[in-house]
Structures are given as C-alpha cells and as structure tokens.
Motif scaffolding. Structure first.
Motif, PDB file in Angstrom:
ATOM      1  N   UNK A  17       0.810  -1.216   0.000  1.00  0.00           N
ATOM      2  CA  UNK A  17       0.000   0.000   0.000  1.00  0.00           C
ATOM      3  C   UNK A  17       0.840   1.262   0.000  1.00  0.00           C
ATOM      4  N   UNK A  18       2.102   1.134   0.375  1.00  0.00           N
ATOM      5  CA  UNK A  18       2.933   2.335   0.296  1.00  0.00           C
ATOM      6  C   UNK A  18       4.389   1.941   0.053  1.00  0.00           C
ATOM      7  N   UNK A  19       5.183   2.938  -0.108  1.00  0.00           N
ATOM      8  CA  UNK A  19       6.568   2.704  -0.473  1.00  0.00           C
ATOM      9  C   UNK A  19       7.328   2.008   0.651  1.00  0.00           C
TER      10      UNK A  19
ATOM     11  N   UNK B 200       3.091   1.797  -8.263  1.00  0.00           N
ATOM     12  CA  UNK B 200       3.453   3.204  -8.443  1.00  0.00           C
ATOM     13  C   UNK B 200       3.050   3.951  -7.179  1.00  0.00           C
ATOM     14  N   UNK B 201       4.000   4.733  -6.657  1.00  0.00           N
ATOM     15  CA  UNK B 201       3.756   5.445  -5.406  1.00  0.00           C
ATOM     16  C   UNK B 201       3.897   6.932  -5.615  1.00  0.00           C
ATOM     17  N   UNK B 202       3.140   7.661  -4.829  1.00  0.00           N
ATOM     18  CA  UNK B 202       3.269   9.107  -4.815  1.00  0.00           C
ATOM     19  C   UNK B 202       4.652   9.454  -4.273  1.00  0.00           C
ATOM     20  N   UNK B 203       5.378  10.331  -4.961  1.00  0.00           N
ATOM     21  CA  UNK B 203       6.743  10.643  -4.533  1.00  0.00           C
ATOM     22  C   UNK B 203       6.745  11.351  -3.186  1.00  0.00           C
TER      23      UNK B 203
ATOM     24  N   UNK C  61       2.278   6.926  -0.793  1.00  0.00           N
ATOM     25  CA  UNK C  61       1.086   6.082  -0.906  1.00  0.00           C
ATOM     26  C   UNK C  61       0.954   5.538  -2.328  1.00  0.00           C
ATOM     27  N   UNK C  62       0.332   4.366  -2.398  1.00  0.00           N
ATOM     28  CA  UNK C  62       0.156   3.746  -3.701  1.00  0.00           C
ATOM     29  C   UNK C  62      -0.813   4.571  -4.542  1.00  0.00           C
TER      30      UNK C  62
END
Lengths: 294, 297, 362
Positions: free
Chosen positions: C226-228, C353-356, C360-361
């Motif tokens: 779900x997240x980086x 793909x995660x928000x930089x 978060x995904x």
C-alpha cells in the motif's frame, strides 16, 4: 623454530619478580613457618624438634580454644548476616526506586573504611557509659541496657555487627551487578507463567546468582580468617580474653609473648583450615575452563 | 457480554502507591540510617567539647561546636609518650602509600600481561600459587618475612613495608590485569606479533595505553587497601614509621588518663578521609574494582 | 482458541508515544505476523497483549473478555521469547511444569500435559536435562513446550528464531507452522525477518513508527504494497524504485523518466484516476523484470548493467536506472555480459506506483 622456552625468555624474565615472590615470600615462608612449628623455639628459632608437642599444647590452651570458638561465632554471624542483608539491599535497590545511587553510595561507603576506623567508631557508639545506652536513658527509657561491649559473653556479637556494617555493602554491590545481569525475558516468562515475585527470586534468581554468592562468601570468609584489626580496635580481645581470635593469638605469641613454636603451630592450623575450605572453590572457579592455547 | 464492555473503563490503569512500595522505601531508609549513624556520631562527637559529651546525648547536635578537638588530634594528641598528633602518621602513610601503589601495580601489570598473552612454561602453576596466596592468612608468612627482611636490613623501615605491600598486593593485581587482558581479543596480540612486536614493545605501546580503566581500578583498590592496612604497618614499618592507622589505634586505645572522645573521633575521621574521598570521587569505579576483583574473568 | 481484538490501543513511554491508536482484529485460529524494523512498536504491541506493559489508553480483548488489566497468567496466553528465557537451574520437565505447579494443577494432570507437549515437540529424551545441556534449537522447542502445557488459547512469539543459525531457523519455522496446523490456536508472531513472515502468516501486519502500515495476506503484501515503506521493506533484494512522474499522453497513462523518455503504463490498476505531471516512483520487483521482449504489453526501462552475482538457482544482475540502483533476477542458467546497456522489460500490471511525496500507492 626456537624451542618454546627460548622464544619466551623475555616473558620468563618479566615473570621473575613474581616467581621470586612466590618461591621465597610464599612457599619459602610457609615451609619455614611449618618447620618452626615442630620445634620448641621461644624467642629465636632453634632446631630442637619436638614433634607435635606445640600442637597438643596449642589445643590445650584455653586462649586458643576461645579464639577458635570466637572465630566460628564471628564467622557464621558475619557471613550469614552480610549475605542476608546484602541480598535484601540488592533486591530492594533493584525495584526501580528513586535515588538509587544515593542509597547505593550510603550502603557501600563503610567498605572503604579500615577495620581500625570501623572498630573505633562502633566502640564509641556502643560505649556502655556514654554511648547509645546512656542516650536512650536520657530520652526517658530508664531501663534501656545495651552493654554488650563490656560483657564477655556478648562482646563477640558486637564485633560481628561492626563487621556486617562494614562489609554488607560489598555483598550488595556484587549481587546487584548479578541481578542486573538477569535476562529480562526470564522475568516476563515467569510473569506469563503466573509465578509470584518472591518465588521467582527463590527458585530462579537465587540459583542464577549462586556463583556470585559463592564469590561473596569466599571474600567474606577470607576476611573472617584474617580478622585482626577489627578486634584490636573494638575490644583488643577483651573483656579479658573473651574476644580473642586466632590471628591475634598468633601475632601476640610471635611478637609479644615470644613463643615462636606455639605461634607457628597456630598459624599452621589456620593455613590448613583455609586450604581445606578453599581448594574446591578455586578449582571450580579458575581451572575448569582455561582459555584455549594461542 | 458486550454490555459489560461499555462499563469497563478503557483509560490507563490508575496509579496507586502500594503498601509494598511504602514498605520498600521504609526498609531502605532504615538501612540507610543504620549505615549512616556511626558516621554522624563520629562527626558530631568530634565537634563537641568534653563536658558536652559527658552528658551522654550521643545523637545531639553540638551546642557549642568547635574544631579544637580536630587541631589537637592533628598536632598534639599523644601516642604513648609522643604528643605530636596524628599528622606524623599521615606523613608516614603517604610515604608508604605512594611507592607501594606504584610498585604493586607495575609488577602486577607486567605479570598479568605475561600470564595472559605469552603464557610461558609454568605460567599456570605460578598463577595458581599466586591465587592461593591471596587467601592464605598473613600470619603464616609473618615471622619468616621479618627474618628475611632483617637479613637485608629492610626490617623496620619504609622500604621494607613497601616491599611487603608489593608482595601481598601481587595476587590481586595480577588477577585484575590478567582478567582485563583476557578480555582483549587475542587476535590483536597476534597481529602485533606478526608486525614484529616484542614482549616490551607490545606491552608498552599496545597494551598499556589500553589499560587505563584497569589501572584506575587497581589504583583505587590499592590506595584504599594500603591506606587502611594496620598489620603490615605495625609489624614491618618500625616505631618511627608507623602509618596513620597504627597511630590512630595507639591514640585511642592506649592513652592514659581520661579518654578524650572528641579528639579520638576527630583523629578517626582524619584517618578515614583519604579512603572516603577516593570512594566518593571514584563512584562507579569503586564498584567496578570490587566486581573486577571478585568475579572471574 | 479465541480471537484477539485490539481497540484504540495507545502506549506511551514517558513522552514518547510508541503505539498510536492502534486497532487490530485477529480471528480465531489465525496466524498473524507483526513485521517491521526494530523500534517500530511490534514487540511493544505483543508485550501489551501479553500484559507485560501497562497500556495508556484503549482495550485488549481475548475471546469475549476484556483483559486490558488482567494479569498475564489470567489471559490464557503462552509466550515464547527470543532468548528462550528458560529457568536455568531447572530441568526441561521442571521448566515446563513450573507454571502449572504455581497454578496448583494436580500432579497427574501436570505429568500428562508435559508428556503430551514433549511428544508433540519431540523432546521426550530431553525431559531430564538442564537448559545448559541443550542446543539453541532444543532450547526453543522447550520454550514452546512451556507455553504448550499451559493449554492456552493464544500463543505469542517474540522473535523466537532470531538467536538461531540459518539451518535451525528453517527447521523450527517449519515446526511452528506444523504446530499451528495441529493445534489450530491463534498465534501472534513478531519478527523482523520477512521470510518468516511470508512463510508463516495467514495475515501480516507490517508496522512502522507505531502504526500498522498494511494488514493483508502475504501475497497481497508482496504484490500490492500500500505504500513505499511496505514495498521496500518486504522482498529481497528490495524492490527497484525509479523516480519520475506521471504523464498522460493521448489519454493513456505513461511514466516519464527524468531523461524525458516515457514508459507505457497501460494495464496498471490505478487506485484513483492518474493526474498528469504528478511526481511518482515506479516500483518493480527484480524477478518481474525480463531482459528480452517476449510478450505483449511489456514496457521497457533503459538500464546500465554493471555486474552479475550468481546465486545458484538464479543470478542477480546489478546496474543503474537513471540515478537509482536497479537489480534483475534471472535464471541461473542464463548468461548476461556486463557491462552492458539494455532495456529492462516489465508488465505494468505487476508494477507498483507510489506518490513521490506521501509514498502512498497511486
């Protein structure tokens, strides 16, 4: 390659002082002392051998018998007292209390003092005319009596008390270090198992601390056999000869009463006693797990 | 079941000072009093004049505190026939202490180093006998030592008593350094050997700089131990060179006439000051010394 | 057997909040692994369930009982520790029966239970020995046995295999899994070892900073982090991360690399409609990279390869994609020359793909 001995000749040289001390000051003196004990030397050593006469004379001497009895009383009370008090102090200090280091400092400071100082302080505090007894009476407890220092049958207990005061902190320090070394997860496991705290101490912690108890006991026992200054300062053997101890007996017969034969017999007896007590402990402690050779 | 959930509080468990906790502190405070009372008695008595002491209120604070007893103890208290005070003993003690500490630590460090890293033939026997020596009552050694020292004219002299302290300090000092060096990785020693270091080079340049902690511990043990010694000073130092402990005992226990308790206590405190200062200044190091001397390495 | 429910749990150490309003429901018979780096609060949570820590707020339920303030022994739990925590001077049998003796269990009953647990764990020949005479693996079996005899509903494991060597660890891991199948008890297991987590768990709770980051099946955690943080923490070697941004070209989502090149993302299931120009991180696992274009729908990223690490069954090829390290897992029999510049092919629907900024995904 050079032979091992040659390779390490500098190490051997560096150990020469230690060897000399061991050979002359330890082994040599012990043999000499034992040798004198079989003669009837008085002021100067003579080589007039009399077999075990000095030993039978020794054990016929009331002063020696009293000394040995006192050593036993003092030894048992002092060791047991220090172990119990020291253990309790260590356990209580290990309960995440406030001002732990203040308490620790207070409990241990007497150990920095000499037996002479310890003896003199307690001699004054328990002085039968002006000490605690008189103070209690001044405070209104007219019948209060604590005159053990002037009573031949009780003075030895005061010596044991003063000794405990001096050395309990030592036991506390050793055991506290041990308690801090107990695996925290053991406490958790015991809690999950529902074992009451005191049972954890009795069944789990004390067995873990056994080697430290042994070490403390040996240190205290060594002090017991050597006890001399404390008695000299506190009672000087009195009242009468009621608080004589073997170490004092030997010194007096060596240097004041000029009876070398008897004094060396007494010190030989002390030596043999100590060796019998010590040998098994030393073996277990130091020679069972030598570091692997390099 | 879920109805009980609502009534169950969900905040933190209320903290309460339990009876056990109070008992715990009570025990500690009483024990602290037991350990402190003699020190307190010693100090207040030394500050009281004799007529106040004769009232028999041991624990009372001095009504008219004065340092007279301290001055007398220092400079004019009598030991037998001499009335020069305890300061003579203090000087003697220092003269005995300094060389004894240096000598015993030096010999102990070299011996411990040789035993731990080089282990030449016979090292184990040497160590075993040394250890035994630490536990044997001194009475066994005394008379022959007196004779040996008088043969080389060291009996009744400061060098003589220094020598005796070095002899009987050796087991503990050796044990201390040997155990300390046993904790240093043997690979360090091997690397130094491979780099061509000899016995003394490795000791002086590699091991000694690493040894500061154990030297501090050894110094603490030896300073308090030698300062507190009574027996060796009494027997080997000679009347002129009696250390402070012996003089103190003479002041207190063999004085004629009325006992001056305030002077006695002042002299006692003066004698105790050096080890007490060492104790309070060294703090945790003192405990480390006990542990290092007591626990196997 | 019982379910465990943790409700709004908070734990403070002084001013430090170690657990932040944590909720976790564990079903009956479920095997939950708390996974995270050291200091993430996983052991704190386990200790709170065991009752070894006072909670600051919230409740803990085991079965239909609020045990928030119960003593550990009354919670119906058994616990296994990293250091084994065996009582040193007691025999194996003594260790296992001590708690029962304290609870005044009848003697025959104790013997029966010890014998049964010893049989399950195959430690019958060890019953008369002391902990110091056992190997690490045997000690941990005994520690499990000590929990077993107490007939508990929930087993708690606090990094039980961390002190063992690699071989024993594998052996005991299988043993614990077998035990779970056999007993069907609820188990909560703390570890920082992702292999243990992935192999043992029904569900993994990945924790960081006193918060559960993701609670899901091992497969889900691995495939759809779900997240980086979760993506980077689970998987070895770690997921490859390539910096860039989202670009919408002709209505199709693409990933724009810093050098201006864009990569097709058709097939990736966005959580929300993608926004053009949003700074993002593309995550691809090393084994999801192909070095030859052999399928439809694959996208390509240029990678400079530097060296190959043969690992037996497979090999790892290391290199760089832009500024980030990039690794590719290939079959052990395949061969790649290094150094080389190649295109690394991947299927967007397997990527993350995660928000930089938030991690978060997307």
């Amino acid at each position: 390659m050079k032979p091992r001995f040659l390779r390490f000749w500098m190490a051997q040289l560096a150990l020469a002082p230690a060897w000399l001390i061991v050979i002359f000051a330890y082994i040599g003196t012990i043999i000499w002392t034992i040798q004198i004990s079989f003669t009837n030397s008085k002021v100067f050593p003579v080589s007039n051998y009399v077999g075990f006469t000095q030993y039978s004379r020794l054990f016929a001497s009331e002063r020696w018998i009293i000394s040995v009895q006192n050593l036993a009383i003092f030894g048992v009370l002092f060791i047991a007292g220090c172990l119990v008090l020291g253990f309790l102090l260590a356990v209580f200090l290990d309960q995440k209390i406030r001002a732990e280091s203040v308490f620790r400092t207070i409990f241990l400071y007497p150990y920095a003092l000499s037996f002479i100082v310890t003896g003199l302080v307690w001699q004054w505090t328990l002085n039968p005319t002006l000490g605690v007894q008189q103070t209690m009476r001044n405070w209104g407890w007219e019948s209060f009596t604590f005159d053990w220092l002037s009573r031949g049958d009780r003075a030895i207990y005061v010596i044991a008390l003063a000794g405990m005061w001096q050395a309990s902190g030592l036991v506390m320090a050793i055991l506290l270090a041990g308690l801090r070394g107990v695996d925290g997860e053991l406490w958790k496991a015991a809690k999950v198992d529902g074992i009451p705290t005191w049972r954890v101490y009795v069944h789990i912690v004390i067995p873990i601390l056994a080697p430290m108890f042994a070490t403390a006991t040996v240190l205290l026992a060594t002090a017991v056999v050597k006890v001399y200054d404390l008695v000299v300062a506190l009672t000087n053997g009195g009242p009468g000869i009621s608080t004589e101890v073997p170490a004092k007996f030997v010194i007096e017969y060596l240097f004041q009463r000029q009876n070398l034969g008897l004094a060396t017999a007494a010190s030989t007896v002390m030596l043999i006693t100590v060796l019998c007590v010590l040998a098994p402990w030393l073996y277990v402690q130091y020679f069972r797990t030598p570091r692997s050779a390099s | 079941m879920s109805s009980t959930a609502i009534t169950e509080p969900s905040g933190p468990r209320p903290k309460h000072l339990t009876v056990g906790r109070i008992g715990l502190y009570a025990f500690l405070v009483i024990a602290a009093l037991f350990f402190l009372i003699p020190l307190y008695v010693m100090i207040v008595t030394s500050l009281k004049p004799m007529d106040e002491i004769r009232l028999g209120n041991l624990f009372a604070l001095p009504m008219a505190p004065s340092l007279d007893a301290w001055f007398k103890a220092w400079s004019s208290a009598c030991t037998g026939l001499n009335c020069n005070g305890i300061h003579v003993g203090m000087l003697n003690s220092i003269k005995i202490l300094v060389p004894s500490v240096i000598l015993s630590i030096s010999v102990g460090a070299v011996t411990g180093y040789a035993l731990s890293f080089w282990r030449p033939k016979g090292a184990n026997i040497l160590f075993g006998v040394l250890l035994l020596g630490a536990f044997i009552p001194y009475q066994v050694f005394l008379y022959p030592l007196v004779r040996m020292l008088s043969m080389v004219s060291l009996y009744n002299s400061i060098p003589g008593v220094v020598f005796v302290h070095a002899i009987f300090g050796l087991p503990l000092m050796t044990l201390l350094f040997r155990n300390f060096y046993a904790g240093i990785p043997i690979d360090l020693f091997k690397a130094a050997r491979v780099d061509g270091g000899g016995f003394w080079a490795i000791f002086l340049q590699l091991m000694l700089p690493l040894s500061t902690p154990i030297i501090v511990v050894a110094a603490i043990l030896q300073i308090t131990g030698i300062w507190n010694d009574f027996l060796f000073g009494l027997i080997f130092a000679g009347r002129e060179n009696f250390p402070m402990t012996v003089q103190l005992n003479n002041v207190v226990n063999s004085s004629f006439g009325e006992k001056e308790y305030n002077v006695n206590m002042a002299a006692t405190i003066l004698t105790a000051i050096v080890p007490l200062v060492v104790y309070f200044v060294s703090g945790r190091w003192f405990v480390r010394g006990i542990a290092a001397g007591a626990v196997k390495g | 057997m019982a379910n465990v429910s943790i409700r709004d749990l908070e734990i403070d150490f002084g001013n430090l909040r170690v657990l932040k309003t944590l909720n976790l429901d564990i079903a009956e018979g479920e095997f939950i692994v708390l996974l995270g780096p050291s200091g993430c609060g996983k052991s704190t949570l386990l200790n709170a369930v065991a009752g070894l820590l006072d909670v600051s707020a919230g409740q803990i339920w085991i079965g239909d009982k609020n045990v928030t303030w119960e003593e550990p022994k009354d919670r119906g739990i058994g616990m296994v520790f990293q250091s084994y925590a065996l009582y040193p001077r007691m025999t194996v049998a003594g260790n296992m029966s001590f708690g029962l003796k304290m609870a005044k269990t009848p003697k025959e009953e104790i013997e029966k239970r010890v014998a049964k647990a010893a049989k399950i764990l195959q430690i019958e020949p060890l019953l008369g020995r002391r902990p110091s005479e056992l190997s690490g693996g045997q000690r941990q079996r005994v520690a499990i046995g000590r929990a077993l005899v107490r007939d508990v509903e929930v087993f708690l494991f606090d990094e039980p295999l961390s002190n063992l060597d690699a071989k024993l660890r594998t052996e005991l891991r299988v043993e614990i899994k077998r035990l779970h199948h056999e007993l069907g008890s609820t188990m909560i297991y703390v570890t920082h070892d992702q292999i243990e987590a992935l192999t043992l768990a029904d569900r993994i709770a990945v924790m960081n900073g006193g918060v559960i980051q993701q609670l899901a099946s091992p497969k889900e955690i691995y495939r759809r982090p779900v997240n980086r943080f979760v993506a980077g923490f689970v998987g070895s070697p770690s997921m490859n991360f390539v910096d860039g941004k989202i670009a919408i070209v002709d209505g199709q989502p693409r990933f724009a690399l810093p050098n201006g090149k864009t990569v097709d993302l058709t097939g990736y299931a966005f959580e929300a409609p993608p926004q053009d120009g949003r700074a993002a991180v593309l995550g691809i696992r090393p084994e999801q990279v192909e070095v030859v274009d052999n399928a439809e729908g694959f996208s390509a990223i240029p990678v400079d390869l530097t060296l190959v690490e043969p690992m037996g069954a497979d090999s790892l090829v290391w290199g760089r994609a832009g500024n980030s390290q990039f690794s590719i897992r290939i079959d052990g029999d395949d061969h790649i020359d290094t150094p080389a510049s190649i295109d690394a092919f991947f299927s967007p629907n397997h990527a993350s793909i995660f928000d930089a900024a938030t991690g978060a995904r997307l």
